[in-house]
Design an enzyme around this catalytic site. Structure first.
Site, PDB file in Angstrom:
ATOM      1  N   ASP A   1      -4.427   3.815  -2.906  1.00 26.36           N
ATOM      2  CA  ASP A   1      -5.758   4.343  -1.754  1.00 26.36           C
ATOM      3  C   ASP A   1      -5.990   5.633  -2.306  1.00 26.36           C
ATOM      4  O   ASP A   1      -5.260   6.649  -2.349  1.00 26.36           O
ATOM      5  CB  ASP A   1      -5.367   4.244  -0.308  1.00 26.36           C
ATOM      6  CG  ASP A   1      -5.220   3.026   0.269  1.00 26.36           C
ATOM      7  OD1 ASP A   1      -6.207   2.073   0.018  1.00 26.36           O
ATOM      8  OD2 ASP A   1      -4.287   2.723   0.872  1.00 26.36           O
TER       9      ASP A   1
ATOM     10  N   MET B   1     -11.972   5.018  -2.301  1.00 24.84           N
ATOM     11  CA  MET B   1     -12.691   5.529  -0.765  1.00 24.84           C
ATOM     12  C   MET B   1     -13.317   6.873  -1.159  1.00 24.84           C
ATOM     13  O   MET B   1     -12.683   8.128  -0.724  1.00 24.84           O
ATOM     14  CB  MET B   1     -11.669   5.679   0.239  1.00 24.84           C
ATOM     15  CG  MET B   1     -11.218   3.976   0.838  1.00 24.84           C
ATOM     16  SD  MET B   1      -9.959   4.145   1.849  1.00 24.84           S
ATOM     17  CE  MET B   1      -8.601   3.988   0.777  1.00 24.84           C
TER      18      MET B   1
ATOM     19  N   SER C   1       0.595  -1.145   0.097  1.00 25.55           N
ATOM     20  CA  SER C   1      -0.197   0.025   0.074  1.00 25.55           C
ATOM     21  C   SER C   1       0.825   1.236  -0.119  1.00 25.55           C
ATOM     22  O   SER C   1       1.400   1.627   0.964  1.00 25.55           O
ATOM     23  CB  SER C   1      -0.868   0.114   1.208  1.00 25.55           C
ATOM     24  OG  SER C   1      -1.712   1.104   1.204  1.00 25.55           O
TER      25      SER C   1
ATOM     26  N   ASP D   1      -7.576  -5.472   4.199  1.00 23.55           N
ATOM     27  CA  ASP D   1      -6.756  -4.206   4.293  1.00 23.55           C
ATOM     28  C   ASP D   1      -6.964  -3.577   5.647  1.00 23.55           C
ATOM     29  O   ASP D   1      -7.875  -3.145   6.013  1.00 23.55           O
ATOM     30  CB  ASP D   1      -7.426  -3.366   3.106  1.00 23.55           C
ATOM     31  CG  ASP D   1      -6.678  -2.134   2.778  1.00 23.55           C
ATOM     32  OD1 ASP D   1      -5.703  -1.952   3.594  1.00 23.55           O
ATOM     33  OD2 ASP D   1      -7.180  -1.518   1.756  1.00 23.55           O
ATOM     34  N   GLY D   2      -5.807  -3.318   6.149  1.00 23.55           N
ATOM     35  CA  GLY D   2      -5.573  -2.539   7.436  1.00 23.55           C
ATOM     36  C   GLY D   2      -4.947  -3.512   8.328  1.00 23.55           C
ATOM     37  O   GLY D   2      -5.547  -4.244   8.819  1.00 23.55           O
TER      38      GLY D   2
ATOM     39  N   MET E   1     -12.137  -4.278   4.925  1.00 27.16           N
ATOM     40  CA  MET E   1     -11.535  -3.550   5.798  1.00 27.16           C
ATOM     41  C   MET E   1     -11.167  -4.021   7.403  1.00 27.16           C
ATOM     42  O   MET E   1     -12.253  -4.310   8.100  1.00 27.16           O
ATOM     43  CB  MET E   1     -12.252  -2.303   5.842  1.00 27.16           C
ATOM     44  CG  MET E   1     -12.394  -1.638   4.352  1.00 27.16           C
ATOM     45  SD  MET E   1     -10.637  -0.956   3.635  1.00 27.16           S
ATOM     46  CE  MET E   1      -9.831  -0.052   4.828  1.00 27.16           C
TER      47      MET E   1
ATOM     48  N   HIS F   1      -0.951  -1.557  -4.250  1.00 26.32           N
ATOM     49  CA  HIS F   1      -2.079  -0.949  -3.748  1.00 26.32           C
ATOM     50  C   HIS F   1      -2.207   0.568  -3.606  1.00 26.32           C
ATOM     51  O   HIS F   1      -1.559   1.222  -2.989  1.00 26.32           O
ATOM     52  CB  HIS F   1      -2.508  -1.465  -2.282  1.00 26.32           C
ATOM     53  CG  HIS F   1      -3.829  -1.576  -1.838  1.00 26.32           C
ATOM     54  ND1 HIS F   1      -5.091  -2.067  -2.230  1.00 26.32           N
ATOM     55  CD2 HIS F   1      -4.291  -0.528  -0.757  1.00 26.32           C
ATOM     56  CE1 HIS F   1      -6.150  -1.561  -1.492  1.00 26.32           C
ATOM     57  NE2 HIS F   1      -5.740  -0.740  -0.874  1.00 26.32           N
TER      58      HIS F   1
ATOM     59  N   HIS G   1      -8.008   1.099  -4.781  1.00 24.85           N
ATOM     60  CA  HIS G   1      -9.104   1.149  -3.923  1.00 24.85           C
ATOM     61  C   HIS G   1      -9.734   2.497  -3.554  1.00 24.85           C
ATOM     62  O   HIS G   1      -9.047   3.506  -3.221  1.00 24.85           O
ATOM     63  CB  HIS G   1      -8.382   0.781  -2.417  1.00 24.85           C
ATOM     64  CG  HIS G   1      -9.201   0.824  -1.250  1.00 24.85           C
ATOM     65  ND1 HIS G   1      -8.790   0.502   0.086  1.00 24.85           N
ATOM     66  CD2 HIS G   1     -10.623   0.698  -1.234  1.00 24.85           C
ATOM     67  CE1 HIS G   1      -9.635   0.404   0.820  1.00 24.85           C
ATOM     68  NE2 HIS G   1     -10.804   0.552   0.316  1.00 24.85           N
TER      69      HIS G   1
ATOM     70  N   MET H   1      -8.601   8.662  -2.067  1.00 27.27           N
ATOM     71  CA  MET H   1      -9.623   9.339  -0.872  1.00 27.27           C
ATOM     72  C   MET H   1      -9.864  10.598  -1.598  1.00 27.27           C
ATOM     73  O   MET H   1      -8.952  11.353  -1.899  1.00 27.27           O
ATOM     74  CB  MET H   1      -8.845   9.377   0.487  1.00 27.27           C
ATOM     75  CG  MET H   1      -8.089   8.148   1.001  1.00 27.27           C
ATOM     76  SD  MET H   1      -7.350   8.310   2.583  1.00 27.27           S
ATOM     77  CE  MET H   1      -6.613   6.823   2.623  1.00 27.27           C
TER      78      MET H   1
END
Ligand code: DX5
Ligand code: ZN
Length: 216
Positions: free
Chosen positions: A35, A68, A8, A176-177, A138, A33, A66, A37
């Site tokens: 992210d 978000m 990530s 994920d996380g 998540m 990955h 991903h 946002m």
């Protein structure tokens, strides 16, 4: 041992994103990955399609995007055109899932992912499992890296695995996380196929060893 690792980039050195991608690639990360946002669906901002496009040129590994963001159907084509190989959107971000699935239509090669926040019950996505290639569970609240793994999400993973078998489906299960050497074995035991890891790779001096350690 057979699990896929997705590094990530949120946890990478952002001033050197291109070389960080190359380093993670060389270190053995299977996917990258990214992210995305929007400061609306989650209280943070990160990358956009231009970043995805820029990084596309730095690795041949799959780009696992991903989203978000609110209104995923509206922006999906931008990420598809930028070179994403997989795009996951959040079930909580859209009341009309069919509109997002329709947005994928022109992009036959792109794998369709569906992400679910910790507080969202699995039943919200049960009607869509036939239509996806990837279920992203998540194990932290979306928005930030470096948070603590929520072990209480493991039943979602085992339930998804059981449903996949029951219905004869093939979607991958991604977690994920908060994945690190302590949580990775728990996620693997529950049945994940793909583990996203940010801090536990990029905060280490040796990415190769860090990735190796996650594989168990
Ligand atoms: C959180 C992101 C994660 C995050 C994971 O909203 O979806 O991908 O980067 O970071 P770590 O591995 O540090 O928890
Ligand atoms: Zn993510």
């Amino acid at each position: 041992m057979s699990s896929t690792i997705a590094a990530s980039l949120l946890a990478a050195k952002l001033s050197e994103l291109g070389s960080e991608v190359e380093a993670a690639d060389k270190a053995g990360s299977d996917w990258m990955h990214l992210d995305i946002m929007d400061g609306h669906f989650v209280p943070n901002l990160s990358f956009g399609p231009a970043t995805v496009q820029a990084l596309r040129g730095r690795t041949r590994k799959p780009l696992d995007v991903h989203l978000m963001i609110s209104e995923p159907a509206r922006y999906l084509s931008r990420f598809a055109e930028a070179g994403a190989d997989r795009i996951s959107w959040h079930i909580e971000s859209e009341d009309r899932p069919a509109s997002v699935l329709a947005a994928f239509k022109p992009y036959k090669k792109i794998k369709k992912g569906l992400a679910i926040k910790p507080a969202t019950p699995l039943r919200r996505i049960l009607g869509l499992l036939e239509k996806i290639d990837l279920a992203l569970v998540m194990t932290v609240e979306p928005g930030f890296g470096g948070q603590k793994f929520m072990q209480e999400m493991m039943p979602k993973i085992s339930a998804l695995k059981a449903l996949r078998k029951e219905r004869g489906l093939k979607f991958l299960i991604e977690v994920d996380g908060g994945i690190d050497v302590h949580s990775a074995p728990l996620a693997l035991d529950a049945g994940v196929d793909v583990m996203v890891a940010g801090t536990s790779i990029f905060a280490k001096a040796n990415y190769k060893n860090a990735i190796q350690a996650l594989r168990g």
